[in-house]
Write a protein that holds these residues in place. Structure first.
Motif, PDB file in Angstrom:
ATOM      1  N   LYS A   1      13.809  26.228   1.397  1.00  0.00           N
ATOM      2  CA  LYS A   1      15.306  26.141   1.967  1.00  0.00           C
ATOM      3  C   LYS A   1      15.615  27.686   2.306  1.00  0.00           C
ATOM      4  CE  LYS A   1      16.920  22.856  -1.080  1.00  0.00           C
ATOM      5  NZ  LYS A   1      18.010  22.299  -2.375  1.00  0.00           N
ATOM      6  N   ARG A   2      15.197  28.643   1.711  1.00  0.00           N
ATOM      7  CA  ARG A   2      15.440  30.123   2.191  1.00  0.00           C
ATOM      8  C   ARG A   2      14.899  30.153   3.778  1.00  0.00           C
ATOM      9  NH1 ARG A   2      12.508  33.149  -2.384  1.00  0.00           N
ATOM     10  NH2 ARG A   2      11.113  31.402  -2.094  1.00  0.00           N
ATOM     11  N   VAL A   3      13.773  29.824   3.916  1.00  0.00           N
ATOM     12  CA  VAL A   3      13.199  29.915   5.464  1.00  0.00           C
ATOM     13  C   VAL A   3      14.077  29.167   6.232  1.00  0.00           C
ATOM     14  CG1 VAL A   3      11.194  29.651   6.664  1.00  0.00           C
ATOM     15  CG2 VAL A   3      10.914  30.611   4.735  1.00  0.00           C
ATOM     16  N   CYS A   4      14.457  28.042   6.097  1.00  0.00           N
ATOM     17  CA  CYS A   4      15.400  27.178   6.804  1.00  0.00           C
ATOM     18  C   CYS A   4      16.657  27.807   7.066  1.00  0.00           C
ATOM     19  CB  CYS A   4      15.808  26.046   6.015  1.00  0.00           C
ATOM     20  SG  CYS A   4      16.761  24.572   7.079  1.00  0.00           S
ATOM     21  N   GLU A   5      17.236  28.557   5.989  1.00  0.00           N
ATOM     22  CA  GLU A   5      18.500  29.384   6.241  1.00  0.00           C
ATOM     23  C   GLU A   5      18.195  30.470   7.013  1.00  0.00           C
ATOM     24  OE1 GLU A   5      21.982  31.341   3.386  1.00  0.00           O
ATOM     25  OE2 GLU A   5      20.025  30.942   2.713  1.00  0.00           O
ATOM     26  N   GLY A   6      17.057  31.220   6.994  1.00  0.00           N
ATOM     27  CA  GLY A   6      16.754  32.230   7.775  1.00  0.00           C
ATOM     28  C   GLY A   6      16.783  32.173   9.172  1.00  0.00           C
ATOM     29  N   GLU A   7      15.862  31.158   9.577  1.00  0.00           N
ATOM     30  CA  GLU A   7      15.989  30.444  10.926  1.00  0.00           C
ATOM     31  C   GLU A   7      17.277  29.933  11.493  1.00  0.00           C
ATOM     32  OE1 GLU A   7      13.275  27.393  13.377  1.00  0.00           O
ATOM     33  OE2 GLU A   7      12.059  28.638  12.167  1.00  0.00           O
ATOM     34  N   PHE A  55      17.752  42.510  18.004  1.00  0.00           N
ATOM     35  CA  PHE A  55      16.712  42.153  17.012  1.00  0.00           C
ATOM     36  C   PHE A  55      16.139  43.562  16.551  1.00  0.00           C
ATOM     37  CE2 PHE A  55      15.073  37.813  18.679  1.00  0.00           C
ATOM     38  CZ  PHE A  55      16.355  37.429  18.439  1.00  0.00           C
ATOM     39  N   THR A  56      15.834  43.621  15.310  1.00  0.00           N
ATOM     40  CA  THR A  56      14.980  44.817  14.840  1.00  0.00           C
ATOM     41  C   THR A  56      13.439  44.461  14.881  1.00  0.00           C
ATOM     42  OG1 THR A  56      15.037  43.871  12.820  1.00  0.00           O
ATOM     43  CG2 THR A  56      16.908  45.278  13.201  1.00  0.00           C
ATOM     44  N   LYS A  57      13.076  43.098  14.971  1.00  0.00           N
ATOM     45  CA  LYS A  57      11.646  42.930  15.277  1.00  0.00           C
ATOM     46  C   LYS A  57      11.491  42.284  16.658  1.00  0.00           C
ATOM     47  CE  LYS A  57       8.414  39.286  14.153  1.00  0.00           C
ATOM     48  NZ  LYS A  57       8.503  37.866  13.330  1.00  0.00           N
ATOM     49  N   LEU A  58      10.971  43.238  17.593  1.00  0.00           N
ATOM     50  CA  LEU A  58      10.898  42.954  18.886  1.00  0.00           C
ATOM     51  C   LEU A  58       9.359  42.296  19.316  1.00  0.00           C
ATOM     52  CD1 LEU A  58      12.325  46.233  20.549  1.00  0.00           C
ATOM     53  CD2 LEU A  58      13.507  43.932  19.996  1.00  0.00           C
ATOM     54  N   GLY A  68      11.225  39.543  30.506  1.00  0.00           N
ATOM     55  CA  GLY A  68      12.869  39.250  30.414  1.00  0.00           C
ATOM     56  C   GLY A  68      13.142  38.799  29.086  1.00  0.00           C
ATOM     57  N   LEU A  69      12.270  38.024  28.368  1.00  0.00           N
ATOM     58  CA  LEU A  69      12.445  37.696  26.840  1.00  0.00           C
ATOM     59  C   LEU A  69      12.629  38.826  26.183  1.00  0.00           C
ATOM     60  CD1 LEU A  69      12.742  35.310  24.889  1.00  0.00           C
ATOM     61  CD2 LEU A  69      10.394  35.523  24.483  1.00  0.00           C
ATOM     62  N   LEU A  70      11.707  39.664  26.178  1.00  0.00           N
ATOM     63  CA  LEU A  70      11.594  40.939  25.407  1.00  0.00           C
ATOM     64  C   LEU A  70      12.740  41.978  25.548  1.00  0.00           C
ATOM     65  CD1 LEU A  70       7.795  41.769  25.483  1.00  0.00           C
ATOM     66  CD2 LEU A  70       9.185  40.883  23.741  1.00  0.00           C
ATOM     67  N   LYS A  71      13.383  41.868  26.664  1.00  0.00           N
ATOM     68  CA  LYS A  71      14.566  42.534  27.229  1.00  0.00           C
ATOM     69  C   LYS A  71      15.760  41.835  26.283  1.00  0.00           C
ATOM     70  CE  LYS A  71      13.613  44.746  31.372  1.00  0.00           C
ATOM     71  NZ  LYS A  71      13.838  44.797  33.038  1.00  0.00           N
ATOM     72  N   GLU A  72      15.766  40.568  26.395  1.00  0.00           N
ATOM     73  CA  GLU A  72      16.550  39.696  25.726  1.00  0.00           C
ATOM     74  C   GLU A  72      16.763  40.017  24.380  1.00  0.00           C
ATOM     75  OE1 GLU A  72      19.657  36.510  25.848  1.00  0.00           O
ATOM     76  OE2 GLU A  72      19.038  37.766  27.234  1.00  0.00           O
ATOM     77  N   PHE A  73      15.441  40.296  23.748  1.00  0.00           N
ATOM     78  CA  PHE A  73      15.588  40.375  22.252  1.00  0.00           C
ATOM     79  C   PHE A  73      16.278  41.720  21.958  1.00  0.00           C
ATOM     80  CE2 PHE A  73      10.980  38.168  20.992  1.00  0.00           C
ATOM     81  CZ  PHE A  73      11.626  37.141  21.121  1.00  0.00           C
ATOM     82  N   TYR A 110      15.950  39.640  12.480  1.00  0.00           N
ATOM     83  CA  TYR A 110      17.126  40.743  12.005  1.00  0.00           C
ATOM     84  C   TYR A 110      16.699  41.215  10.577  1.00  0.00           C
ATOM     85  CZ  TYR A 110      19.888  38.993  15.855  1.00  0.00           C
ATOM     86  OH  TYR A 110      20.590  38.522  16.896  1.00  0.00           O
ATOM     87  N   SER A 111      15.487  40.887  10.126  1.00  0.00           N
ATOM     88  CA  SER A 111      15.300  41.374   8.889  1.00  0.00           C
ATOM     89  C   SER A 111      13.912  42.183   8.597  1.00  0.00           C
ATOM     90  CB  SER A 111      15.117  40.487   7.683  1.00  0.00           C
ATOM     91  OG  SER A 111      14.203  39.502   8.068  1.00  0.00           O
ATOM     92  N   LYS A 112      12.910  42.203   9.551  1.00  0.00           N
ATOM     93  CA  LYS A 112      11.821  42.865   9.699  1.00  0.00           C
ATOM     94  C   LYS A 112      11.894  44.047  10.861  1.00  0.00           C
ATOM     95  CE  LYS A 112       8.642  39.991   7.096  1.00  0.00           C
ATOM     96  NZ  LYS A 112       7.421  39.989   7.074  1.00  0.00           N
ATOM     97  N   HIS A 113      11.085  44.843  11.059  1.00  0.00           N
ATOM     98  CA  HIS A 113      11.200  45.896  11.807  1.00  0.00           C
ATOM     99  C   HIS A 113       9.852  45.793  12.503  1.00  0.00           C
ATOM    100  CE1 HIS A 113      15.032  47.404  10.696  1.00  0.00           C
ATOM    101  NE2 HIS A 113      14.943  47.157   9.644  1.00  0.00           N
ATOM    102  N   CYS A 114       9.911  45.790  13.806  1.00  0.00           N
ATOM    103  CA  CYS A 114       8.676  46.060  14.661  1.00  0.00           C
ATOM    104  C   CYS A 114       9.287  46.550  16.087  1.00  0.00           C
ATOM    105  CB  CYS A 114       7.927  44.883  14.879  1.00  0.00           C
ATOM    106  SG  CYS A 114       6.371  44.992  15.760  1.00  0.00           S
ATOM    107  N   ILE A 115       8.803  47.829  16.411  1.00  0.00           N
ATOM    108  CA  ILE A 115       9.435  48.488  17.687  1.00  0.00           C
ATOM    109  C   ILE A 115       8.916  47.988  19.026  1.00  0.00           C
ATOM    110  CG2 ILE A 115      10.856  50.076  16.371  1.00  0.00           C
ATOM    111  CD1 ILE A 115       8.559  51.997  17.390  1.00  0.00           C
ATOM    112  N   TYR A 116       7.908  47.205  18.955  1.00  0.00           N
ATOM    113  CA  TYR A 116       7.061  46.893  20.086  1.00  0.00           C
ATOM    114  C   TYR A 116       6.492  45.412  19.990  1.00  0.00           C
ATOM    115  CZ  TYR A 116       2.283  47.596  18.279  1.00  0.00           C
ATOM    116  OH  TYR A 116       1.192  47.706  17.753  1.00  0.00           O
ATOM    117  N   PRO A 117       5.891  44.599  20.692  1.00  0.00           N
ATOM    118  CA  PRO A 117       5.606  43.387  20.765  1.00  0.00           C
ATOM    119  C   PRO A 117       4.109  43.179  20.218  1.00  0.00           C
ATOM    120  CG  PRO A 117       5.675  43.715  23.283  1.00  0.00           C
ATOM    121  CD  PRO A 117       6.382  44.918  22.202  1.00  0.00           C
TER     122      PRO A 117
END
Length: 196
Positions: free
Chosen positions: A49-55, A118-121, A108-113, A145-152
């Motif tokens: 349920k937590r994964v569902c709520e997160g998504e 997003f904190t996880k790009l 374009g998608l990564l620019k949208e992130f 929005y919960s994990k951090h990754c500054i590049y793909p």
């Protein structure tokens, strides 16, 4: 050890049960099962349920983005949302390579992130579908929005395995030059030494 998948039981509400009666099994992933519904919708049933709520929370925050599915219904263990048409990105690349237009869509998608704050790009190739107009759709957003990754990192690692990382970075250089040096440096270091 057996290769058989372990079954599991999820108690669904009446609405979800009704959806399933008209659904056709599409696939199963780590987090749950997906069924295709009429009218270009899918129901994703989550084990946790937590994964569902997160998504669901990510999809709520991305409702103005055309890259993410539209939500129709939400239950404690499921989401009914729009169906992402097209080919899975890694399959598309295996068959067609990575041309400029497809790489342009990824950039374009990564620019949208970034625009979505997003904190996880990052995202995996298998979670992206490329439609006939070479437009990318996200099917499985996780922890943006919960994990951090500054590049793909995972995305570029996947593109490297497919032999098209250089093609992608060429488009990054021409269209998103402000991140090119950083991303190029980080992925080169990661691939050589496994360092984030």
């Amino acid at each position: 050890m057996s290769n058989k998948k372990c079954g599991y039981y999820i108690q669904l509400d009446d609405r979800a049960e009704e959806f399933l009666r008209s659904g056709r099994f599409l696939g199963e992933g780590h987090n749950g099962i997906v069924y295709l519904l009429p009218n270009d919708k899918v129901i994703k049933i989550f084990k946790d349920k937590r994964v569902c709520e997160g998504e669901y929370n990510i999809l709520k925050k991305t409702t103005k983005s055309k890259h993410f599915p539209q939500i129709y219904y939400y239950g404690s263990n499921y989401i009914v949302r729009s169906y992402a048409k097209g080919a899975r990105l890694d399959y598309y690349i295996k068959e067609n390579g990575l041309d400029y237009d497809a790489a342009h869509s990824i950039v374009g998608l990564l620019k949208e992130f970034k625009k979505l704050k997003f904190t996880k790009l990052d995202i995996r190739c298998k979670d992206l579908y490329l439609d006939e107009n070479l437009y990318l759709n996200v099917i499985d957003p996780k922890n943006n929005y919960s994990k951090h990754c500054i590049y793909p990192r995972h995305l570029m690692k996947g593109l490297n395995k497919l032999g098209v990382l250089g093609d992608f970075l060429n488009v990054v250089y021409s269209e998103y030059n402000e991140v090119y040096d950083d991303w190029s440096f980080r992925i080169t270091r990661y691939l050589k030494r496994g360092i984030k």
